[in-house]
Design a protein around this motif. Structure first.
Motif, PDB file in Angstrom:
ATOM      1  N   SER A  51       0.841  -1.207   0.000  1.00  0.00           N
ATOM      2  CA  SER A  51       0.000   0.000   0.000  1.00  0.00           C
ATOM      3  C   SER A  51       0.868   1.246   0.000  1.00  0.00           C
ATOM      4  CB  SER A  51      -0.931   0.024   1.222  1.00  0.00           C
ATOM      5  OG  SER A  51      -0.180  -0.046   2.409  1.00  0.00           O
ATOM      6  N   ARG A  85      -0.915   4.558   0.380  1.00  0.00           N
ATOM      7  CA  ARG A  85      -1.744   5.706   0.795  1.00  0.00           C
ATOM      8  C   ARG A  85      -1.198   6.332   2.084  1.00  0.00           C
ATOM      9  NH1 ARG A  85      -5.456   5.054   5.030  1.00  0.00           N
ATOM     10  NH2 ARG A  85      -5.103   3.023   6.000  1.00  0.00           N
ATOM     11  N   ARG A 123      -1.247   4.679   5.852  1.00  0.00           N
ATOM     12  CA  ARG A 123      -1.241   3.208   5.694  1.00  0.00           C
ATOM     13  C   ARG A 123      -0.590   2.522   6.890  1.00  0.00           C
ATOM     14  NH1 ARG A 123       4.040   2.578   1.884  1.00  0.00           N
ATOM     15  NH2 ARG A 123       5.168   4.213   2.926  1.00  0.00           N
ATOM     16  N   VAL A 124      -0.977   1.263   7.097  1.00  0.00           N
ATOM     17  CA  VAL A 124      -0.375   0.509   8.207  1.00  0.00           C
ATOM     18  C   VAL A 124       0.693  -0.479   7.719  1.00  0.00           C
ATOM     19  CG1 VAL A 124      -2.451   0.742   9.622  1.00  0.00           C
ATOM     20  CG2 VAL A 124      -2.130  -1.344   8.277  1.00  0.00           C
ATOM     21  N   SER A 125       0.861  -0.604   6.409  1.00  0.00           N
ATOM     22  CA  SER A 125       1.799  -1.620   5.891  1.00  0.00           C
ATOM     23  C   SER A 125       3.238  -1.476   6.418  1.00  0.00           C
ATOM     24  CB  SER A 125       1.789  -1.657   4.358  1.00  0.00           C
ATOM     25  OG  SER A 125       2.072  -0.396   3.810  1.00  0.00           O
ATOM     26  N   GLN A 178      -2.818  -5.825   1.645  1.00  0.00           N
ATOM     27  CA  GLN A 178      -3.982  -5.281   2.347  1.00  0.00           C
ATOM     28  C   GLN A 178      -5.208  -5.404   1.443  1.00  0.00           C
ATOM     29  OE1 GLN A 178      -1.351  -3.618   0.225  1.00  0.00           O
ATOM     30  NE2 GLN A 178      -0.769  -3.559   2.365  1.00  0.00           N
ATOM     31  N   GLU A 179      -6.371  -5.601   2.063  1.00  0.00           N
ATOM     32  CA  GLU A 179      -7.568  -5.812   1.220  1.00  0.00           C
ATOM     33  C   GLU A 179      -8.244  -4.486   0.906  1.00  0.00           C
ATOM     34  OE1 GLU A 179      -9.806  -9.411   1.763  1.00  0.00           O
ATOM     35  OE2 GLU A 179     -11.665  -8.244   1.724  1.00  0.00           O
ATOM     36  N   TYR A 180      -8.352  -4.194  -0.386  1.00  0.00           N
ATOM     37  CA  TYR A 180      -9.071  -3.018  -0.878  1.00  0.00           C
ATOM     38  C   TYR A 180     -10.200  -3.534  -1.772  1.00  0.00           C
ATOM     39  CZ  TYR A 180      -5.357   0.454   0.299  1.00  0.00           C
ATOM     40  OH  TYR A 180      -4.451   1.284   0.927  1.00  0.00           O
ATOM     41  N   ASN A 181     -11.444  -3.307  -1.361  1.00  0.00           N
ATOM     42  CA  ASN A 181     -12.598  -3.764  -2.155  1.00  0.00           C
ATOM     43  C   ASN A 181     -12.453  -5.214  -2.616  1.00  0.00           C
ATOM     44  OD1 ASN A 181     -14.167  -1.383  -1.948  1.00  0.00           O
ATOM     45  ND2 ASN A 181     -12.739  -0.386  -3.368  1.00  0.00           N
ATOM     46  N   HIS A 182     -12.185  -6.080  -1.636  1.00  0.00           N
ATOM     47  CA  HIS A 182     -12.086  -7.527  -1.844  1.00  0.00           C
ATOM     48  C   HIS A 182     -10.947  -7.925  -2.778  1.00  0.00           C
ATOM     49  CE1 HIS A 182     -16.262  -8.901  -0.237  1.00  0.00           C
ATOM     50  NE2 HIS A 182     -15.738  -7.922   0.479  1.00  0.00           N
ATOM     51  N   TYR A 188      -3.746  -8.592   5.489  1.00  0.00           N
ATOM     52  CA  TYR A 188      -4.611  -8.123   6.573  1.00  0.00           C
ATOM     53  C   TYR A 188      -5.859  -7.470   6.004  1.00  0.00           C
ATOM     54  CZ  TYR A 188      -1.797  -3.889   5.660  1.00  0.00           C
ATOM     55  OH  TYR A 188      -1.125  -2.849   5.064  1.00  0.00           O
ATOM     56  N   GLY A 189      -6.902  -7.511   6.840  1.00  0.00           N
ATOM     57  CA  GLY A 189      -8.195  -6.957   6.453  1.00  0.00           C
ATOM     58  C   GLY A 189      -9.226  -7.419   7.469  1.00  0.00           C
ATOM     59  N   SER A 190     -10.497  -7.155   7.204  1.00  0.00           N
ATOM     60  CA  SER A 190     -11.525  -7.526   8.186  1.00  0.00           C
ATOM     61  C   SER A 190     -11.629  -9.048   8.325  1.00  0.00           C
ATOM     62  CB  SER A 190     -12.874  -6.910   7.816  1.00  0.00           C
ATOM     63  OG  SER A 190     -13.239  -7.329   6.524  1.00  0.00           O
ATOM     64  N   VAL A 191     -11.366  -9.775   7.238  1.00  0.00           N
ATOM     65  CA  VAL A 191     -11.294 -11.241   7.345  1.00  0.00           C
ATOM     66  C   VAL A 191      -9.879 -11.701   6.955  1.00  0.00           C
ATOM     67  CG1 VAL A 191     -13.752 -11.826   7.194  1.00  0.00           C
ATOM     68  CG2 VAL A 191     -12.458 -11.481   5.088  1.00  0.00           C
ATOM     69  N   ARG A 228      -9.424 -12.450   0.860  1.00  0.00           N
ATOM     70  CA  ARG A 228      -9.892 -12.311  -0.534  1.00  0.00           C
ATOM     71  C   ARG A 228      -8.818 -11.649  -1.389  1.00  0.00           C
ATOM     72  NH1 ARG A 228     -15.320 -10.560   2.464  1.00  0.00           N
ATOM     73  NH2 ARG A 228     -13.772  -9.076   3.257  1.00  0.00           N
ATOM     74  N   LEU A 267      -7.932  -7.054  11.153  1.00  0.00           N
ATOM     75  CA  LEU A 267      -7.974  -5.637  11.545  1.00  0.00           C
ATOM     76  C   LEU A 267      -8.596  -5.474  12.930  1.00  0.00           C
ATOM     77  CD1 LEU A 267      -9.106  -3.823   8.259  1.00  0.00           C
ATOM     78  CD2 LEU A 267      -6.876  -3.682   9.368  1.00  0.00           C
TER      79      LEU A 267
HETATM   80  C1  FMN Z   1     -10.302   1.800  -0.717  1.00  0.00           C
HETATM   81  C2  FMN Z   1     -10.383   0.839   0.437  1.00  0.00           C
HETATM   82  C3  FMN Z   1     -11.151  -0.296   0.312  1.00  0.00           C
HETATM   83  C4  FMN Z   1     -11.210  -1.223   1.359  1.00  0.00           C
HETATM   84  N1  FMN Z   1     -11.912  -2.380   1.196  1.00  0.00           N
HETATM   85  C5  FMN Z   1     -11.824  -3.348   2.121  1.00  0.00           C
HETATM   86  C6  FMN Z   1     -12.414  -4.619   1.892  1.00  0.00           C
HETATM   87  O1  FMN Z   1     -13.021  -4.878   0.870  1.00  0.00           O
HETATM   88  N2  FMN Z   1     -12.272  -5.570   2.845  1.00  0.00           N
HETATM   89  C7  FMN Z   1     -11.577  -5.350   3.998  1.00  0.00           C
HETATM   90  O2  FMN Z   1     -11.452  -6.260   4.797  1.00  0.00           O
HETATM   91  N3  FMN Z   1     -11.016  -4.143   4.255  1.00  0.00           N
HETATM   92  C8  FMN Z   1     -11.120  -3.142   3.340  1.00  0.00           C
HETATM   93  N4  FMN Z   1     -10.530  -1.931   3.559  1.00  0.00           N
HETATM   94  C9  FMN Z   1      -9.854  -1.709   4.835  1.00  0.00           C
HETATM   95  C10 FMN Z   1      -8.350  -1.919   4.665  1.00  0.00           C
HETATM   96  O3  FMN Z   1      -8.028  -3.278   4.576  1.00  0.00           O
HETATM   97  C11 FMN Z   1      -7.613  -1.272   5.834  1.00  0.00           C
HETATM   98  O4  FMN Z   1      -7.895   0.121   5.827  1.00  0.00           O
HETATM   99  C12 FMN Z   1      -6.122  -1.474   5.763  1.00  0.00           C
HETATM  100  O5  FMN Z   1      -5.507  -0.815   6.830  1.00  0.00           O
HETATM  101  C13 FMN Z   1      -5.558  -0.935   4.437  1.00  0.00           C
HETATM  102  O6  FMN Z   1      -4.185  -1.127   4.370  1.00  0.00           O
HETATM  103  P1  FMN Z   1      -3.165   0.105   4.460  1.00  0.00           P
HETATM  104  O7  FMN Z   1      -3.447   0.778   5.801  1.00  0.00           O
HETATM  105  O8  FMN Z   1      -1.804  -0.509   4.444  1.00  0.00           O
HETATM  106  O9  FMN Z   1      -3.459   1.006   3.319  1.00  0.00           O
HETATM  107  C14 FMN Z   1     -10.491  -0.976   2.563  1.00  0.00           C
HETATM  108  C15 FMN Z   1      -9.732   0.207   2.682  1.00  0.00           C
HETATM  109  C16 FMN Z   1      -9.656   1.087   1.635  1.00  0.00           C
HETATM  110  C17 FMN Z   1      -8.793   2.320   1.774  1.00  0.00           C
END
Ligand code: FMN
Length: 198
Positions: free
Chosen positions: A29, A31, A34-36, A96-100, A127-130, A134, A159
């Motif tokens: 990531s 942005r 970010r937490v990466s 990291q998961e962004y929109n699955h 990492y992500g909610s699950v 995905r 998360l």
């Molecule tokens: C554009 C966007 C879409 C996201 N979509 C999902 C998602 O589909 N599923 C999920 O578990 N987390 C989702 N998240 C939460 C991210 O996994 C979480 O913010 C994570 O910290 C992102 O990694 P980063 O901090 O290294 O950028 C989303 C975050 C962003 C910014």
């Protein structure tokens, strides 16, 4: 004494560089906020304790890559990206998961190169909610196309339980074992694939 230590230390470091594989820990990531970097630093700390490879954090954000094919006045970022990836024998992707799926910045950075990725091994920490599951599964399809052999063990961070407030990384103790089990698979595959590229 200091002189000999210095000389011996330098020689040893040089030997390590020659004999051990180089593993790039890629932060997926870019942005702001970010937490990466927290996750990457944790993986590197665990990996360095093993002493079985030269582990380096590779931050996509440092290379200022434009979207692939977009007009770019300064191609030095792309050249440096190619150079750093070519130097690696294997990878750990911090995903990291962004929109699955995976982030656009990671997909773009992967698309930039081909031979530099080919016939190397990789592990995924997501990492992500699950647990970013995905995104990790989407990444596996992309890695296969790039001839990157991706190992089975996959540390998946939540998360909710491995971060405080979704941003302060506090991994559960068991996750460190999972990272080591993943590296136990990445290192021998990396060694094996080194012979394919030579
Ligand atoms: C554009 C966007 C879409 C996201 N979509 C999902 C998602 O589909 N599923 C999920 O578990 N987390 C989702 N998240 C939460 C991210 O996994 C979480 O913010 C994570 O910290 C992102 O990694 P980063 O901090 O290294 O950028 C989303 C975050 C962003 C910014």
């Amino acid at each position: 004494m200091g002189f000999f230590n210095k000389l011996f230390g330098t020689k040893l470091e040089e030997e390590n560089r020659m004999t051990k594989s180089n593993i790039g820990i890629i932060l997926g990531s870019t942005r702001e906020g970010r937490v990466s970097p927290q996750v990457g630093a944790w993986v590197k700390e665990l990996a360095d304790k093993r002493g079985d490879a030269n582990y380096t954090i590779i931050d996509i954000a440092d290379y200022k890559l434009t979207l692939l094919g977009e007009a770019d006045g300064d191609a030095s970022g792309a050249a440096a990206w190619s150079e750093i990836i070519a130097k690696q024998d294997g990878f750990v992707f911090i995903v990291q998961e962004y929109n699955h799926s995976i982030s656009a910045s990671l997909k773009n950075a992967l698309d930039y190169l081909r031979e530099e990725w080919n016939n190397k091994a990789a592990g995924i920490v997501s990492y992500g909610s699950v647990g970013g599951a995905r995104a990790a599964e989407h990444l596996r399809g992309i890695l296969s196309e790039l001839l990157i052999a991706h190992v089975r063990v996959h540390p998946a961070l939540s998360l909710f339980t491995d971060f405080e407030n979704g941003s302060d990384f506090k991994p559960a103790t068991v996750q460190a074992d999972s990272v080591n089990q993943m590296l136990d698979q990445v290192i021998p595959w990396t060694t094996a694939l080194n012979t394919v590229r030579k």
